[in-house]
Design an enzyme around this catalytic site. Structure first.
Site, PDB file in Angstrom:
ATOM      1  N   ASP A 329       0.904  -1.148  -0.013  1.00 36.29           N
ATOM      2  CA  ASP A 329      -0.021   0.047   0.134  1.00 36.29           C
ATOM      3  C   ASP A 329       0.844   1.236  -0.012  1.00 36.29           C
ATOM      4  O   ASP A 329       1.647   1.091   0.547  1.00 36.29           O
ATOM      5  CB  ASP A 329      -1.036   0.133   1.241  1.00 36.29           C
ATOM      6  N   GLU A 370       1.403  16.949  11.402  1.00 41.42           N
ATOM      7  CA  GLU A 370       0.742  17.641  10.534  1.00 41.42           C
ATOM      8  C   GLU A 370       0.454  19.009  10.979  1.00 41.42           C
ATOM      9  O   GLU A 370       0.518  20.159  10.390  1.00 41.42           O
ATOM     10  CB  GLU A 370      -0.607  16.917  10.028  1.00 41.42           C
ATOM     11  N   SER A 398     -10.916  14.935  17.344  1.00 44.55           N
ATOM     12  CA  SER A 398     -11.715  13.749  17.712  1.00 44.55           C
ATOM     13  C   SER A 398     -12.348  13.057  16.430  1.00 44.55           C
ATOM     14  O   SER A 398     -12.383  13.825  15.515  1.00 44.55           O
ATOM     15  CB  SER A 398     -12.806  14.061  18.517  1.00 44.55           C
ATOM     16  N   THR A 401     -15.709  14.837  15.648  1.00 42.11           N
ATOM     17  CA  THR A 401     -15.784  16.029  15.045  1.00 42.11           C
ATOM     18  C   THR A 401     -15.001  16.203  13.790  1.00 42.11           C
ATOM     19  O   THR A 401     -15.307  16.931  12.811  1.00 42.11           O
ATOM     20  CB  THR A 401     -15.456  17.113  15.949  1.00 42.11           C
ATOM     21  N   ASP A 539      -4.597  -4.662   7.095  1.00 46.50           N
ATOM     22  CA  ASP A 539      -5.138  -4.263   8.395  1.00 46.50           C
ATOM     23  C   ASP A 539      -6.666  -4.360   8.467  1.00 46.50           C
ATOM     24  O   ASP A 539      -7.161  -4.496   9.605  1.00 46.50           O
ATOM     25  CB  ASP A 539      -4.647  -3.014   8.828  1.00 46.50           C
ATOM     26  N   ASP A 543      -8.675  -6.642   3.783  1.00 47.20           N
ATOM     27  CA  ASP A 543      -7.927  -7.192   3.249  1.00 47.20           C
ATOM     28  C   ASP A 543      -7.776  -8.475   3.560  1.00 47.20           C
ATOM     29  O   ASP A 543      -6.664  -9.244   2.990  1.00 47.20           O
ATOM     30  CB  ASP A 543      -6.723  -6.588   4.087  1.00 47.20           C
TER      31      ASP A 543
END
Length: 701
Positions: A329, A370, A398, A401, A539, A543
């Protein structure tokens, strides 16, 4: 801050400098305990039931019994003309005994590492009270061992999760350090394909969850891992079985040769005593690789475990060495996954500086990579404010939100997050959504980036372009794999243009853009149809079919139960990049086995020249005594002492593995012949001669 995924874990918290001396001390104590336990286990393995599993060493075991018998009764097989035969036979018995014991010790040390890991996993298991939730909402405290598959439990902050399960309600942070060694908590939430699986023995550190139990008592993840790393009956891999059969056949051939020697010796007027025949047999059979073969296989699984990866069998590790194709991936494997701010895109008549200002304010309390990258990019444009932490308040990201930000003095609110979430936030405050936002969103998406919308109160200022960075050094690693004949295929949900750019930058051999879970299975089946072995990571539940189809499937520990059950390896750190390391370990296992087999067979040449000429000295074979050994007794003892000592000398190499280099098959063959073939001939010549000199000096010749 990532609106599409849980907050990234802080890898830097894994090992602080102040922790390292203590960690080294613990490691030393642990290693000492492994060796002490291995000493006792090596004696236990001397019982016939254990010994017979290794055909080569079983012949040595039988030879030890025979020489012990003639030590007690020298004339058991006829009158002997040796001087002081009991002393010689006793020394010979001792050497043969330690040859077998050293082989057992090598295997016990390798097994000891697995047992130590099992002890660590077992320490995480503890019987606790679980809050069993009945269908009518009533909570009852019950022992965790009484839980069965399908039960529903309620866990709150501070509780140990009583059993493996799937989160069906709630969002919480979970400490998985008992299993993974990672101190940073992991976000678990319902409705997420890759973050809803929880493991019994881990602890909730915030909030609460309702969990549906997915494993009966004794069948949970930790129980399975303990059984795998501590299993007494280790299943041999196909290559190991084939090599064992080859060694057994060679040993039988040498046994036949030695059994017929007395007839030739009689006609040559050179009678050979039974102890000498036993010594000759032991010297000729490949005892070095025979004694280390099990240790090499077990150590391969241990080296994988040192990477915090649990293999379901040695077959899985060995299959890694034969892998021809890696299916990877893009996100988290080829790219960093922690996307970094690349550009501010203004909309609705705002300037870049205005977008940067709002983005800086919304990110100043965000400690994720980030968030920090957004602050850095804004400060490069000269944006910076002095915010009073007592008056401003950070709003954490969160899963519900999908945004984060800052509450400013005077009730103003700066937010950044997923475009859909920011649209909802602005609409709830009677703000206006313009088509420019969708244009900016598509502009970033078409470049393979992640767009984050930025707003202040009910006004959207623009979009932050987060770029996924290709991992440093990944191109060189793919080059190494290519030299080993391993092909890499990148799967990504990006459009073809973006996928092409990333594939070219990373250096993969092929890519599939806009890939779906079904594409993974198609790629694997296509490669397998061409006779190739395929490895992949996964994961999610989607998959699982591909993980089961692949020859080597590595599931992430943070993944779903279905993914972990379908795979034949589980990465406790949930790092997809490890697949490249696992393949290297598998190849190292095969290289180590081949190198030590070459060395062992080459050793036999030197031992042949040590013993045969002196045994048939009266048959005019002295010209073959190129080492000029003193006597028959000296030659036999020298060869067998070397034969015994070389096994413990090679234990570190068997456990650590031969140094792995990304070479072609022909280059590896040439290197093996030069180092371990030629070295396997020269080393025993020198060692046996030195031992002969020492034996002569102490008067045993």
């Amino acid at each position: 801050m990532n609106p599409d995924a849980p907050t990234p874990k802080n890898k830097s918290s894994r090992s602080r400098p102040s922790d390292r001396p203590q960690a080294r001390k613990k490691a030393k104590i642990k290693t000492k305990g492994i060796y002490l336990r291995a000493i006792g286990d090596a004696f236990v393995k001397l019982n016939p039931k254990s010994a017979i599993r290794n055909p080569v060493m079983f012949l040595v075991w039988v030879g030890t019994i025979i020489t012990l018998s003639v030590t007690i009764e020298p004339n058991l097989f006829g009158t002997t003309q040796q001087k002081n035969p009991q002393l010689f036979n006793g020394i010979l018995t001792g050497i043969l005994f330690f040859t077998v014991w050293f082989a057992n010790f090598a295997e016990a040390v390798a097994e000891g590492r697995g047992k130590a890991q099992a002890d660590t996993l077992r320490s995480t298991k503890s019987e606790t009270l679980a809050k069993l939730l009945s269908p009518d909402g009533k909570i009852t405290d019950v022992p965790s061992t009484s839980l069965k598959q399908g039960d529903t439990v309620y866990v709150v902050a501070g509780d140990v999760i009583p059993a493996d399960g799937e989160v069906i309600m709630g969002v919480a942070s979970v400490d998985e350090s008992a299993i993974t060694g990672e101190s940073a908590p992991v976000l678990k939430e319902s409705g997420s394909d890759i973050a809803s699986s929880v493991t019994g023995g881990t602890r909730i550190i915030s909030d609460e969850l309702i969990v549906r139990v997915t494993a009966d008592p004794g069948k949970g993840f930790i129980d399975r891992m303990i059984a795998l790393v501590e299993g007494a009956e280790r299943t041999k891999t196909p290559n190991e079985v084939a090599l064992t059969v080859l060694l057994a056949v060679l040993s039988l051939v040498f046994l036949f040769v030695v059994a017929t020697l007395p007839v030739f010796a009689y006609y040559a007027d050179t009678p050979i005593n039974v102890p000498i025949l036993v010594a000759l047999l032991v010297a000729l059979i490949p005892t070095t690789i025979g004694g280390l073969l099990s240790a090499i296989g077990i150590a391969g699984m241990d080296r994988v475990a040192q990477f915090n990866v649990i293999a379901t069998s040695g077959r899985a590790v060995e299959a890694c060495g034969d892998v021809n194709t890696l299916v990877l991936d893009k996100t988290g494997t080829i790219t960093l996954g922690n996307r970094l701010a690349e550009e501010f895109i203004p909309i609705n008549g705002h300037s870049i500086e205005q977008v940067a200002s709002v983005a800086w304010v919304a990110s100043v309390f965000d400690d994720t990579p980030e968030g920090k990258s957004i602050v850095r990019l804004a400060e490069k444009l000269g944006i910076r404010y002095d915010l009073d932490p007592n008056q401003a308040q950070g709003v954490e990201f969160s899963a519900k939100t999908r945004m984060s930000g800052t509450n400013l003095p005077g009730g103003r609110e700066a937010r950044k997050g997923a475009v859909g979430a920011i649209k909802g936030f602005v609409r709830s405050r009677n703000g206006r959504i313009t088509p420019e936002l969708d244009v900016a969103y598509e502009q970033v998406s078409q470049q393979g980036g992640t767009p984050l919308a930025v707003c202040l109160d009910n006004e959207i200022y623009g979009v932050i372009y987060l770029k996924d960075i290709v991992k440093s050094g990944i191109r060189e690693r793919f080059d190494q794999l290519r030299r080993m004949g391993v092909r890499t295929i990148m799967l990504t949900g990006d459009n073809r243009i973006t996928a092409s750019v990333i594939a070219q930058e990373a250096g993969v051999d092929d890519f599939i853009a806009e890939a779906t879970p079904e594409d993974k299975i198609s790629v694997i089946q296509r490669e397998q149809a061409q006779g190739k072995l395929v490895a992949m990571t996964g994961d999610g539940t989607n998959d699982a079919p591909a993980l089961a189809q692949a020859n080597v499937g590595v599931a992430m520990n943070t993944g779903t139960q279905a993914a972990k059950e379908a795979a034949n390896m589980v990465d406790l750190d949930s790092d997809p990049t490890k697949l490249i390391d696992i393949v290297s370990i598998g190849k190292q296992l095969l290289i180590t086995r081949g190198a030590l087999t070459t060395f062992s067979l080459a050793n036999d040449i030197a031992k042949y020249f040590a013993i045969i000429p002196v045994i048939f000295a009266s048959a005019n074979l002295q010209s073959l005594n190129v080492m000029n050994l003193t006597s028959t007794n000296s030659a036999v003892l020298s060869a067998l002492i070397y034969n015994a000592l070389i096994i413990p000398a090679l234990i570190p190499l068997a456990l650590k593995g031969v140094q792995f280099r990304p070479l072609t098959a022909n280059q590896l063959l040439q290197r093996n012949i030069l180092i371990y073939g030629l070295g396997g001939v020269i080393a025993p010549f020198i060692a046996i001669k030195l031992i002969d000199v020492l034996i002569t000096l102490v008067g045993l010749a």
